[in-house]
Structures are given as C-alpha cells and as structure tokens.
Write an enzyme that holds these catalytic residues in place. Sequence first.
Site, short mmCIF file in Angstrom:
data_model
loop_
_atom_site.label_atom_id
_atom_site.label_comp_id
_atom_site.label_asym_id
_atom_site.label_seq_id
_atom_site.Cartn_x
_atom_site.Cartn_y
_atom_site.Cartn_z
N ASP A 34 2.72 -6.69 12.61
CA ASP A 34 1.96 -6.84 11.42
C ASP A 34 0.99 -7.74 11.56
O ASP A 34 -0.37 -7.23 11.37
CB ASP A 34 3.04 -7.28 10.59
CG ASP A 34 2.82 -6.85 8.94
OD1 ASP A 34 1.78 -5.95 9.11
OD2 ASP A 34 3.08 -7.15 7.95
N HIS B 212 8.57 -2.03 9.06
CA HIS B 212 7.44 -1.88 8.24
C HIS B 212 5.90 -2.61 9.78
O HIS B 212 5.43 -1.87 10.47
CB HIS B 212 6.58 -2.77 7.34
CG HIS B 212 5.85 -3.67 6.79
ND1 HIS B 212 5.27 -2.50 5.57
CD2 HIS B 212 4.72 -4.25 7.11
CE1 HIS B 212 3.68 -3.44 6.23
NE2 HIS B 212 3.87 -4.12 6.33
N HIS C 104 0.23 3.30 8.30
CA HIS C 104 2.15 3.19 7.56
C HIS C 104 2.39 3.48 6.89
O HIS C 104 2.80 4.45 6.69
CB HIS C 104 1.88 1.75 7.78
CG HIS C 104 2.72 0.96 7.20
ND1 HIS C 104 2.85 1.17 5.90
CD2 HIS C 104 4.44 0.92 7.77
CE1 HIS C 104 4.15 0.56 5.07
NE2 HIS C 104 5.37 0.71 6.38
N HIS D 199 -3.03 0.28 7.76
CA HIS D 199 -1.76 -0.09 6.43
C HIS D 199 -1.39 1.20 6.19
O HIS D 199 -1.22 1.52 6.16
CB HIS D 199 -1.91 -1.00 5.96
CG HIS D 199 -1.38 -2.35 6.55
ND1 HIS D 199 -1.62 -3.56 6.99
CD2 HIS D 199 0.20 -3.06 5.62
CE1 HIS D 199 -0.44 -4.66 7.35
NE2 HIS D 199 -0.10 -4.12 6.51
#
Length: 367
Positions: free
Chosen positions: A176, A275, A262, A259
């Site tokens: 992340d 995540h 994602h 993101h």
Amino acid sequence: MSEGGVRNVILPSRYVQGAGVLGQLGGFVKQYGERPYVVSGRTSFSKVRARIQASLLSAGVPLIGYDDTISECTHAKISEVVSKAEELDADVIIGCGGGKAVDTAKAVAEKLHVPAITVPTQCATNADGMADAVVFSDDHKFVEDLWLSRAPVLVLVDTDVVARAPPQYIVQGMGDALAAAFEKPAFASSQRAKKASPLATNAALEVNLKCFSTLMVHGIQAKRDVEAGKITDSVEAVVEAIKLQSGFGFGGGGCAGAHAIHNGLTVVPGLARKHGEIVAFGTIVQMVLEKRPLGEIERVMRWCKSLGLPIRLSDLGNLDRSQLVKAAEKACDPNDSMAFMPFQVTPKMVLNAMAEADHLGESLYES
Ligand SMILES: [Zn+2]
C-alpha cells in the site's frame, strides 16, 4: 504567477514509535482527557489490553469502557459505539487494532467532538494517522469515505506489538505504501494542470520519495527480520515508512491510478488478495500506463516478487478473466481516483496495461 489552488496536508499531531512505547500511553492520554474509551477488534484488544489498562491506570486515567466487537466499520457500528461512549462521558477515544477498528474509532471521536488516539496492532494499513474513515456495509461493500475534520492527536506505534503480528501484514502495508510514491506525484501534476485544490505540498512529495527509498532499501530485510522475530533498524524504518511517511502521500488527497485499479479488480470473482497486495499490482499497472522506463518497472516488480507481492494476474487469485473488462471500466469510473491521473485513461488502456504488467511478471518468473 502563482499556480493557483490551495496546498493542503492533514497529519496527526504526534507520532510515537518504538519497542515498548505502549507503556507510555497513559501519560499521553492524560494530556487530552481523563475518561478514555477503547474501540477495538476482539483479537487485537486481547493482545494489548493488559498493557493498555496498566499504563492508563498508572497515569491516573483508568479505562472507563471499551467496545472490542469491531469487525467492520459500518454506519450502524459507529452510531452504536457513539451512544455507548457518550453514556460513559468518554472524553478521548483510543482506536486499537487494524484499519476497521481505528477507522471506527476516528469516526466515533469526530461525532463526539473528542480527540482520537490510535494504537495499531499491525502494519497492513496506514489508516492510523489519516483523517478519514472508510465505511462499509455489513457484507463488506464499500459505502463511503468519511472525511474527518482532523487526524488523530496521537499515533502510538509499539514496534514490539506490530512487528510480532503475522509477517504478511507488514508486506501488505509495504504494498500500500509503495503506491504513495507514484500516486501522489500523479495526483499533484493532475491537480496543478487543472489548477484545482487541494494541491500537493512539496513536503508531502519529498516524504513520499523518502518512503519509496526506505521500502526499496529496507523492505526485504524487514520482512526477513519480522519472520525471524527480530526488531531491527530495517523493521523500524519500514514501520515508519508505512505508518507515517505513506500518510503524507494520501493525507489531503493523493490516490490516483493504483488505487483505482485496486477498486476495479475488486469486482472480479476469484480475487484472493488483500488491499495492500492488490494496490501493489495496481502500482505496477499505473507505472505501465505512465510509460515509465522498463528498468524502473522491473526494479519495482523484482522487489514485489521478493516480498511475495503479486506481479502477475495469476498471483491475484483464480481470476475470472472474462470480467477484467468490467474491472477496467470500474477503474475508470469518473468518481474514482483514476480521475487524478495527469492524462486521460480509458478502460482499454487499463486492460492493455494489466496485460502488459502480467506479461512482464511472467517473464520475471521465467528468467
Ligand atoms: Zn490503500
């Protein structure tokens, strides 16, 4: 000529990190209130409860109550905890655990107009220092990102706690954090071009570079050390990169392609990664979209491979590949963070970039 727009970054007021710092919690809490209330997940709280209670007690600010039933940050749960904490007249909320618990705690503190303190028990997330709470439904569907007026007054990271959590957490956190170094600059140049607010601060951009180099230099060693149960300088450096530095990337706005990719991939049946792992793959896809030099992309991919972060579609699970078109479309939803890329990105571009990343990943496994 000024570039227009307003520079903005939201950060926690105090950040404390080190082995054993949980013992100092009471002393800090006392600066903000007298009636602390803990919001936590059950497993997390069971690991630190005795230390938290002892520290609060010795500082003369005993714990007045807790809710350790957080398994999801939902609107219903936030309201329920608000009522309980309000009834006990809590004047400082301590969020303890992973992302869901600390997000719930921050939202509760905001509603009660009292300070939030976060005590993470693992490293998969940087939610501890952020001024937002990601709200889900009971069946884990994204509902909204609740923007809060301030970040926690204190983030207390006891390395003796977070580094003893299962090693996959720190790997997810690195995945992340990796995104920050690519998304924030993309976000910054897109906002500058649009003359839109918020603009990125130069401080945030610098810290992101530092975050990236820390991950590259210490990441693999930190994983090995955590696996061996050792708290070393590499572990401390990586924990800071995840918990503090990557927050500069996302605080005040800063997500972009990684993101969004994602978020797109979450609609694909068979996705079996967490995540931070999916975001790492999204970062590689963003790098391909940006047409970065192959050597730079491969360096990041090799690093991901060494950590066990996904670099191929097959690493993400047993994906139903007929649904990747839907993922690419969702990634380009105008309300998603792909809108913060400095150039127009179409679903076809995302689909091609995912295929190219996958191809590069395969070739790294063959070589
Ligand atoms: Zn993230």
